[in-house]
Scaffold this active site. Sequence first.
Site, short mmCIF file in Angstrom:
data_model
loop_
_atom_site.label_atom_id
_atom_site.label_comp_id
_atom_site.label_asym_id
_atom_site.label_seq_id
_atom_site.Cartn_x
_atom_site.Cartn_y
_atom_site.Cartn_z
N GLU A 53 6.93 -33.59 0.48
CA GLU A 53 5.66 -33.21 -0.13
C GLU A 53 5.91 -32.56 -1.49
OE1 GLU A 53 1.99 -33.27 2.05
OE2 GLU A 53 3.28 -34.83 1.20
N LYS A 80 -14.44 -9.12 -7.23
CA LYS A 80 -13.54 -9.91 -8.09
C LYS A 80 -12.79 -10.94 -7.25
CE LYS A 80 -11.12 -8.88 -12.30
NZ LYS A 80 -10.61 -7.81 -13.15
N ASP A 81 -12.24 -10.51 -6.12
CA ASP A 81 -11.54 -11.43 -5.21
C ASP A 81 -12.51 -12.46 -4.64
OD1 ASP A 81 -9.15 -10.25 -5.65
OD2 ASP A 81 -9.10 -9.08 -3.79
N SER A 93 -0.37 -0.78 -5.93
CA SER A 93 -0.37 -2.03 -6.68
C SER A 93 0.20 -1.86 -8.07
CB SER A 93 -1.81 -2.58 -6.79
OG SER A 93 -2.34 -2.86 -5.51
N HIS A 122 0.81 -1.21 0.00
CA HIS A 122 0.00 0.00 0.00
C HIS A 122 0.85 1.27 0.00
CE1 HIS A 122 -4.06 -1.92 1.37
NE2 HIS A 122 -3.47 -2.57 0.38
#
Length: 409
Positions: free
Chosen positions: A296, A252-253, A230, A226
Amino acid sequence: MINTFTLFSKFFSSSLNLYNFLIKSIRWNKNFLLGFFDSHLVHYPTPINLTYAWSFGATAGICLVIQIISGIFLAMHYTPNIDLAFSSVEYIMRDVPNGWLMRYTHANGASMFFIVVYGHVFRGLYYGSYMQPRQLLWCSGVLLFILMMATAFIGYVLPWGQMSFWGATVITKMFTAIPGIGEPLVIWLWGGYVINNATLNRFFSLHFVLPFFIAGLSIIHLALLHKEGSNNPIGVGSGIAKISFYPYFFLKDLTAFFIFMSVFIFFIFYSPNTLGHPVNYIPADPMHTPSHIVPEWYFLPFYAMLRSVPDKVGGIITMGGAIAILFTIPFFNTSEIRSTTFRPFFKICYWLLVVDFLVLVWSGEQSLNEKCVVYLMFVSQAATVYYFFFFILLVPLTGIIESKLIHYK
């Protein structure tokens, strides 16, 4: 269908009106905390052209919350004792109400977390999110990735199955390669001369604490984001129209979150053991070594690099360097163009890196038997060379070539 849409529109409009009323009240009362929330999450100015690729960051934060909550519930019933750990996990699965759900959520959540984070990293590489002025933002993200890897490795030891025990043995013994202090360091880490109850207790304590450090560093990561603002798909800092994060990018998220949860729920309910190893359902036995010890899947690229170097110390340096080199890319970069969309030669190099990473995942999973050991070693070594070649040479070299072409007269 029309009635449903009308009801949704009215609900959304009412919610927005209520929110605006609350925001006015907040500002009238000068409430600092709620005002901070508003400026950083609601009215935060966001480039209008962000795509769904920017939803990986928010989804990663949700994954962290899921892991912390499910981990807390699991810790209520887990017993960090080498004689009881495996049985306590089975007790959670069989006897604790909805314990199986918490266990599968936590186990598959780790894989989902890494899928999202890898997507986040490769998106950052593609769109140049490591370039000035976001160097610190990128480096904080790499540090988060390292803490994630440490937490995931320690957590994998806790079920105390065969793969857990022998994975811990192999990884911790790598510290013996450190000249002078290697042996004492491993003894200190184990709490003795072999992996024992003290080791499991320490790993459990660290696994419980580290996610909160990750959460704290995530807040710093968000603050750095911030501070600089962005990035965006075309990589232009100024001249891009900006709109408030809420409600546009919130929705959107939210859409990306529902897609993510659909995949996540499929694995939890229909294929919960696909991303794990069946060998880990066998209790740990120090007297019997599994025929094929693998970590993994999200550690496989780095494990493949470790195996590709015949020398033990060289393999460890290679594996550690593969992670550490991510810190250097903001400082090796020489390109004036931020987005790979407008860098045709670098775009080819980038997609070769993606393929290279998948090849390393595949080769790390394979067993080194006598029939194909030479072939697998060649593939792993070639993929490892390209990985380092990309960051050390291609990143600065393509930038220099592009600059020459841009300023050519």
